[in-house]
Design a protein around this motif. Structure first.
Motif, short mmCIF file in Angstrom:
data_model
loop_
_atom_site.label_atom_id
_atom_site.label_comp_id
_atom_site.label_asym_id
_atom_site.label_seq_id
_atom_site.Cartn_x
_atom_site.Cartn_y
_atom_site.Cartn_z
N ASP A 213 0.80 -1.23 0.00
CA ASP A 213 0.00 0.00 0.00
C ASP A 213 0.83 1.27 0.00
O ASP A 213 0.28 2.38 0.03
N MET A 214 2.16 1.15 -0.04
CA MET A 214 3.04 2.31 -0.10
C MET A 214 3.06 2.87 -1.51
O MET A 214 2.92 2.14 -2.49
N LEU A 215 3.25 4.20 -1.63
CA LEU A 215 3.45 4.77 -2.95
C LEU A 215 4.81 4.32 -3.48
O LEU A 215 5.80 4.30 -2.75
N ALA A 216 4.86 4.00 -4.76
CA ALA A 216 6.10 3.50 -5.35
C ALA A 216 7.23 4.50 -5.22
O ALA A 216 8.39 4.12 -5.04
N GLY A 217 6.90 5.78 -5.29
CA GLY A 217 7.93 6.81 -5.21
C GLY A 217 8.62 6.90 -3.86
O GLY A 217 9.67 7.53 -3.74
N LEU B 286 9.79 4.29 -2.14
CA LEU B 286 10.68 3.16 -1.93
C LEU B 286 12.14 3.58 -2.09
O LEU B 286 12.46 4.53 -2.81
N ASN B 287 13.05 2.82 -1.44
CA ASN B 287 14.47 3.07 -1.65
C ASN B 287 14.93 2.36 -2.93
O ASN B 287 14.14 1.69 -3.60
N ARG C 298 13.35 -4.17 -6.98
CA ARG C 298 12.47 -5.33 -6.83
C ARG C 298 11.08 -5.04 -7.40
O ARG C 298 10.45 -5.93 -7.98
N LEU C 299 10.62 -3.81 -7.27
CA LEU C 299 9.33 -3.45 -7.85
C LEU C 299 9.39 -3.53 -9.37
O LEU C 299 8.46 -4.04 -10.02
#
Length: 262
Positions: free
Chosen positions: A142-146, A148-149, A155-156
């Protein structure tokens, strides 16, 4: 031999005398090779050698100036990427391209919706959840892709490609920017993907990882294919050492893992 047996015995990917020009620049020059089903093929070469350009020709971003690309026996030369992916060919990008304003789950669902199977939303969600679990992203759904580290975005990017259910997966420097622990984890993931029946074509500069994950390696220099063989053969090939590796002693380091990057 039946037609089905004949098709199954053909290389999954055939690149036949492919060249790509940009004006006066010859970025890829008469490159030919076959990639059989089930193999991991590595691609190396100096910066500017034409590696990503070759990926772009194979996936339909560029139309070859000369030559042909056959995937699953079909000449896909010049096909748009959205048609190539529907035949079962997916890729990641050297510079990750998440849909930053969508959640991780929505990003991966996009791969399932527009990939090989073109799944409806309900089935796409199920596939996305399965792939995220496999890649350790389920708790970030549910996190926004932007947000992420770098390692998570890698991995995304991979998850979105896998959700398209590819027969052939092209990985463009999927290990770049990762620390040694993350590299080891990603190499293990690549092995597991192959175990699921996916053929893999990988560009990488993290040489010890590529040499240990690949069945065969091909080498580009100034757009031309200068060598093809097993990792041992490539690491000890005088022409490859001269064009790319630079130091004959580097071969042992590549295979032992002492040399992290080239």
């Amino acid at each position: 031999m039946s037609l089905q047996q004949y098709v199954e015995n053909q290389p999954l990917l055939q690149v036949q005398n492919v060249s790509k020009r940009f004006g006066g620049l010859l970025a890829v020059a008469e490159v030919s090779f076959d990639l059989p089903q089930g193999q991991i093929l590595g691609l190396i070469g100096p910066n500017g050698a034409g590696k990503t350009t070759l990926f772009n020709v194979i996936t339909g971003v560029y139309t070859p100036t000369e030559g042909h690309v056959l995937f699953r026996g079909v000449d896909v030369s010049g096909w748009p990427p959205y048609n190539v992916v529907r035949l079962g060919l997916a890729r990641t990008h050297q510079i990750v391209r998440p849909l930053n304003d969508l959640t991780v789950l929505e990003n991966v669902m996009a791969g399932a919706c527009y990939g090989y199977a073109q799944l409806p939303l309900r089935e796409a969600r199920e596939v996305a959840l399965e792939v995220m679990e496999f890649l350790g992203l389920a708790d970030r759904r549910d996190m926004l892709a932007g947000s992420l580290n770098v390692a998570q975005k890698k991995r995304l990017e991979l998850a979105r490609a896998l959700a398209s259910r590819p027969r052939l997966l092209l990985l463009d420097e999927v290990l770049a920017g990762l620390n040694p622990t993350e590299i080891a984890e990603m190499v293990e993931v690549v092995h597991k993907i192959r175990e699921q029946g996916v053929t893999i074509f990988i560009i990488e500069h993290v040489m010890h990882a590529l040499m240990n994950v690949s069945d065969r390696v091909i080498v580009l220099d100034y757009g031309r294919l200068i060598a093809e063989g097993t990792p041992d053969e490539i690491a000890n090939n005088p022409q490859v050492i001269e064009a790319y590796l630079g130091d004959p002693k580097l071969a042992e380091k590549l295979l032992s893992g002492e040399e992290e990057d080239v």
